[in-house]
Design a protein around this motif. Structure first.
Motif, PDB file in Angstrom:
ATOM      1  N   PHE A  33      17.764  25.395  31.344  1.00 20.89           N
ATOM      2  CA  PHE A  33      16.502  26.057  32.062  1.00 20.89           C
ATOM      3  C   PHE A  33      16.416  26.831  33.224  1.00 20.89           C
ATOM      4  O   PHE A  33      17.119  26.553  34.314  1.00 20.89           O
ATOM      5  N   ILE A  34      15.870  28.160  33.175  1.00 24.33           N
ATOM      6  CA  ILE A  34      15.644  28.728  34.572  1.00 24.33           C
ATOM      7  C   ILE A  34      14.026  28.838  34.576  1.00 24.33           C
ATOM      8  O   ILE A  34      13.387  29.250  33.845  1.00 24.33           O
ATOM      9  N   TYR A  35      13.546  28.264  35.876  1.00 26.85           N
ATOM     10  CA  TYR A  35      12.168  28.407  36.112  1.00 26.85           C
ATOM     11  C   TYR A  35      11.643  29.460  36.872  1.00 26.85           C
ATOM     12  O   TYR A  35      12.428  29.860  37.601  1.00 26.85           O
ATOM     13  N   TYR A  36      10.492  30.168  36.656  1.00 29.04           N
ATOM     14  CA  TYR A  36       9.952  31.014  37.586  1.00 29.04           C
ATOM     15  C   TYR A  36       8.764  30.388  38.205  1.00 29.04           C
ATOM     16  O   TYR A  36       7.799  30.242  37.688  1.00 29.04           O
ATOM     17  N   ILE A  37       8.813  30.412  39.530  1.00 26.76           N
ATOM     18  CA  ILE A  37       7.853  29.719  40.165  1.00 26.76           C
ATOM     19  C   ILE A  37       7.027  30.402  41.363  1.00 26.76           C
ATOM     20  O   ILE A  37       7.471  31.415  41.905  1.00 26.76           O
ATOM     21  N   LEU A  38       5.773  30.461  41.171  1.00 26.53           N
ATOM     22  CA  LEU A  38       4.843  31.431  42.245  1.00 26.53           C
ATOM     23  C   LEU A  38       4.310  30.442  43.225  1.00 26.53           C
ATOM     24  O   LEU A  38       3.447  29.499  42.855  1.00 26.53           O
ATOM     25  N   GLY A  39       4.408  30.734  44.712  1.00 24.69           N
ATOM     26  CA  GLY A  39       3.859  30.043  45.423  1.00 24.69           C
ATOM     27  C   GLY A  39       2.538  30.991  46.135  1.00 24.69           C
ATOM     28  O   GLY A  39       2.760  31.994  46.356  1.00 24.69           O
ATOM     29  N   ILE A  93       9.433  31.707  27.897  1.00 29.78           N
ATOM     30  CA  ILE A  93       8.136  31.246  27.533  1.00 29.78           C
ATOM     31  C   ILE A  93       7.339  31.556  28.644  1.00 29.78           C
ATOM     32  O   ILE A  93       7.588  31.308  29.880  1.00 29.78           O
ATOM     33  N   GLN A  94       6.371  32.337  28.209  1.00 29.60           N
ATOM     34  CA  GLN A  94       5.394  32.859  29.378  1.00 29.60           C
ATOM     35  C   GLN A  94       3.869  31.965  29.256  1.00 29.60           C
ATOM     36  O   GLN A  94       3.445  31.500  28.230  1.00 29.60           O
ATOM     37  N   TYR A  95       3.449  31.579  30.646  1.00 33.60           N
ATOM     38  CA  TYR A  95       2.355  30.564  30.383  1.00 33.60           C
ATOM     39  C   TYR A  95       1.107  31.330  31.041  1.00 33.60           C
ATOM     40  O   TYR A  95       1.058  32.083  32.212  1.00 33.60           O
ATOM     41  N   SER A  96      -0.325  31.291  30.654  1.00 34.30           N
ATOM     42  CA  SER A  96      -1.363  31.821  30.910  1.00 34.30           C
ATOM     43  C   SER A  96      -2.374  30.864  30.659  1.00 34.30           C
ATOM     44  O   SER A  96      -2.728  30.934  29.357  1.00 34.30           O
ATOM     45  N   PRO A  97      -3.229  30.105  31.474  1.00 39.14           N
ATOM     46  CA  PRO A  97      -2.735  30.360  32.910  1.00 39.14           C
ATOM     47  C   PRO A  97      -1.448  29.515  33.229  1.00 39.14           C
ATOM     48  O   PRO A  97      -0.910  28.886  32.351  1.00 39.14           O
ATOM     49  N   ASN A  98      -1.130  29.568  34.597  1.00 40.08           N
ATOM     50  CA  ASN A  98       0.218  29.164  34.725  1.00 40.08           C
ATOM     51  C   ASN A  98       0.373  27.722  34.708  1.00 40.08           C
ATOM     52  O   ASN A  98      -0.804  26.813  35.061  1.00 40.08           O
ATOM     53  N   LYS A  99       1.627  26.933  34.797  1.00 41.07           N
ATOM     54  CA  LYS A  99       1.544  25.855  34.526  1.00 41.07           C
ATOM     55  C   LYS A  99       1.830  24.910  35.908  1.00 41.07           C
ATOM     56  O   LYS A  99       2.303  25.712  37.062  1.00 41.07           O
ATOM     57  N   PRO A 100       0.825  23.647  36.322  1.00 37.30           N
ATOM     58  CA  PRO A 100       0.863  23.390  37.621  1.00 37.30           C
ATOM     59  C   PRO A 100       2.264  22.608  37.941  1.00 37.30           C
ATOM     60  O   PRO A 100       2.746  22.118  36.953  1.00 37.30           O
ATOM     61  N   PHE A 101       2.711  23.100  39.163  1.00 40.66           N
ATOM     62  CA  PHE A 101       4.069  22.395  39.455  1.00 40.66           C
ATOM     63  C   PHE A 101       3.679  21.534  40.834  1.00 40.66           C
ATOM     64  O   PHE A 101       4.271  20.410  41.019  1.00 40.66           O
ATOM     65  N   MET A 102       3.460  22.135  41.871  1.00 40.22           N
ATOM     66  CA  MET A 102       2.822  21.098  42.907  1.00 40.22           C
ATOM     67  C   MET A 102       1.460  21.654  43.582  1.00 40.22           C
ATOM     68  O   MET A 102       1.491  22.934  43.951  1.00 40.22           O
ATOM     69  N   LEU A 103       0.518  20.947  43.569  1.00 43.39           N
ATOM     70  CA  LEU A 103      -0.876  21.268  43.918  1.00 43.39           C
ATOM     71  C   LEU A 103      -1.317  20.895  45.314  1.00 43.39           C
ATOM     72  O   LEU A 103      -1.129  19.739  45.323  1.00 43.39           O
ATOM     73  N   GLN A 104      -1.793  22.077  46.171  1.00 41.61           N
ATOM     74  CA  GLN A 104      -2.169  21.660  47.638  1.00 41.61           C
ATOM     75  C   GLN A 104      -3.431  20.733  47.463  1.00 41.61           C
ATOM     76  O   GLN A 104      -4.402  21.062  46.777  1.00 41.61           O
ATOM     77  N   GLY A 105      -3.519  19.699  48.287  1.00 41.77           N
ATOM     78  CA  GLY A 105      -4.780  18.943  48.380  1.00 41.77           C
ATOM     79  C   GLY A 105      -4.865  17.910  47.636  1.00 41.77           C
ATOM     80  O   GLY A 105      -6.184  17.146  47.654  1.00 41.77           O
ATOM     81  N   GLY A 133      -1.670  27.415  48.573  1.00 44.60           N
ATOM     82  CA  GLY A 133      -0.707  26.304  48.931  1.00 44.60           C
ATOM     83  C   GLY A 133      -0.109  25.943  47.366  1.00 44.60           C
ATOM     84  O   GLY A 133       0.800  24.921  47.386  1.00 44.60           O
ATOM     85  N   ASP A 134      -0.803  26.124  46.367  1.00 42.65           N
ATOM     86  CA  ASP A 134      -0.588  25.912  44.954  1.00 42.65           C
ATOM     87  C   ASP A 134       0.877  26.411  44.617  1.00 42.65           C
ATOM     88  O   ASP A 134       0.971  27.839  45.012  1.00 42.65           O
ATOM     89  N   TYR A 135       1.741  25.651  44.091  1.00 49.49           N
ATOM     90  CA  TYR A 135       2.892  26.208  43.408  1.00 49.49           C
ATOM     91  C   TYR A 135       2.850  25.948  41.778  1.00 49.49           C
ATOM     92  O   TYR A 135       2.472  24.840  41.427  1.00 49.49           O
ATOM     93  N   VAL A 136       2.807  27.086  41.207  1.00 49.31           N
ATOM     94  CA  VAL A 136       2.875  27.307  39.780  1.00 49.31           C
ATOM     95  C   VAL A 136       4.073  27.858  38.852  1.00 49.31           C
ATOM     96  O   VAL A 136       4.683  28.606  39.650  1.00 49.31           O
ATOM     97  N   VAL A 137       4.184  27.490  37.749  1.00 52.15           N
ATOM     98  CA  VAL A 137       5.244  27.981  36.774  1.00 52.15           C
ATOM     99  C   VAL A 137       4.604  28.991  36.085  1.00 52.15           C
ATOM    100  O   VAL A 137       3.674  28.803  35.258  1.00 52.15           O
ATOM    101  N   THR A 138       5.247  30.270  36.354  1.00 49.79           N
ATOM    102  CA  THR A 138       4.862  31.452  35.462  1.00 49.79           C
ATOM    103  C   THR A 138       5.457  31.460  34.049  1.00 49.79           C
ATOM    104  O   THR A 138       5.092  32.070  33.221  1.00 49.79           O
ATOM    105  N   GLY A 139       6.609  31.017  33.983  1.00 47.66           N
ATOM    106  CA  GLY A 139       7.534  31.404  32.733  1.00 47.66           C
ATOM    107  C   GLY A 139       8.752  30.490  32.879  1.00 47.66           C
ATOM    108  O   GLY A 139       9.299  29.884  34.152  1.00 47.66           O
TER     109      GLY A 139
END
Length: 262
Positions: A112-118, A138-150, A122-128
């Motif tokens: 796998f290669i993950y594409y991560i949006l910070g 594989i493209q995700y909409s809305p994005n998959k949660p990876f690390m969620l602030q708070g 503060g949330d980090y999500v996987v876009t694809g």
């Protein structure tokens, strides 16, 4: 004498402030022992010596410290699955950065290669995700949660995302769509011992249920993150089936073997 009294009062005030901060921190931390089902699953794939006692868990207020992507490459030994004993070389790379967000490419050196949006909040999500084994993106909409602030200890969030699947050899060709239900839970914090050392780590659990094209997907993932280190251990269990024609299961567990170098 007056100066002595003033200094004594200041000293007492400082002590009271420290005690107040400690009490506030204690009130906002939770000690959450692993549930039996989670512990059995973790011990089955990581072994019984990796995850130790529960420790006080705090809200996730600085997600970037737990991911520690900027520290660069890191290495993991596979301890379960068909490739047990192999080493995975994970390579995070910053693709884009501005005042409000960062975009990362996270190559696991394997499938796998993950594409991560910070994000700015503060949330980090996987876009694809690029799946090299299946030859798809594989493209995700809305994005998959990876690390969620708070997120607070024990808190769970549930989202539904649409998946679009494209051929790697022909990126403009969409071959499947699907819907994925995701359960995302901050389980707690625990002592974790891996070849790279012993760490205070938070545990995030993902559950996935959905359907992509003709196939149904069930997945459970556990990841342990230590502040200023990153992911120190992980488990992935996946089952994909399409009626009686296709049935595929994947079980992978990995542990960090050395700390990433800045």
């Amino acid at each position: 004498m007056k100066a002595t009294i003033q200094w004594s009062s200041l000293f007492v005030f400082m002590i009271l402030m420290l005690l107040g901060n400690f009490a506030h921190s204690a009130e906002n931390s939770l000690l959450i022992p692993l549930g039996e089902q989670d512990r059995l699953a973790i011990e089955k794939y990581l072994g019984k010596e990796v995850v130790g006692q529960a420790i006080p868990a705090l809200a996730l207020v600085d997600t970037s410290r737990y991911l520690n992507l900027s520290a660069g490459n890191r290495n993991y030994r596979l301890v379960s699955g068909r490739d047990t004993g192999n080493i995975e070389h994970h390579r995070p790379a910053l693709l884009k950065q501005n005042a409000s967000k960062t975009t990362w490419r996270y190559d696991t050196g394997a499938r796998f290669i993950y594409y991560i949006l910070g994000k700015e909040d503060g949330d980090y999500v996987v876009t694809g995700v690029t799946d090299n084994e299946e030859g798809v993106f594989i493209q995700y909409s809305p994005n998959k949660p990876f690390m969620l602030q708070g997120l607070t200890p024990g808190e769970e969030r549930n989202i539904q995302t649409e998946m679009k699947v494209f051929e790697l050899s022909n990126p403009d060709k969409q071959i499947h769509t699907g819907i994925l239900d995701i359960g995302y839970r901050y389980v707690g914090a625990y002592k974790v011992t891996v070849p790279a050392g012993s760490f205070d780590a938070v545990l995030i659990k993902w559950t996935f249920n959905g359907k992509v094209g003709p196939a149904s997907l069930n997945d459970t993932q556990y990841r342990f993150f230590a502040a200023d280190v990153g992911m120190v251990a992980a488990i992935e269990k996946m089952k994909v089936s399409a009626t009686l024609l296709y049935n595929k299961q994947r079980k992978v567990a990995k542990v960090l073997i050395d700390k990433p170098k800045s």
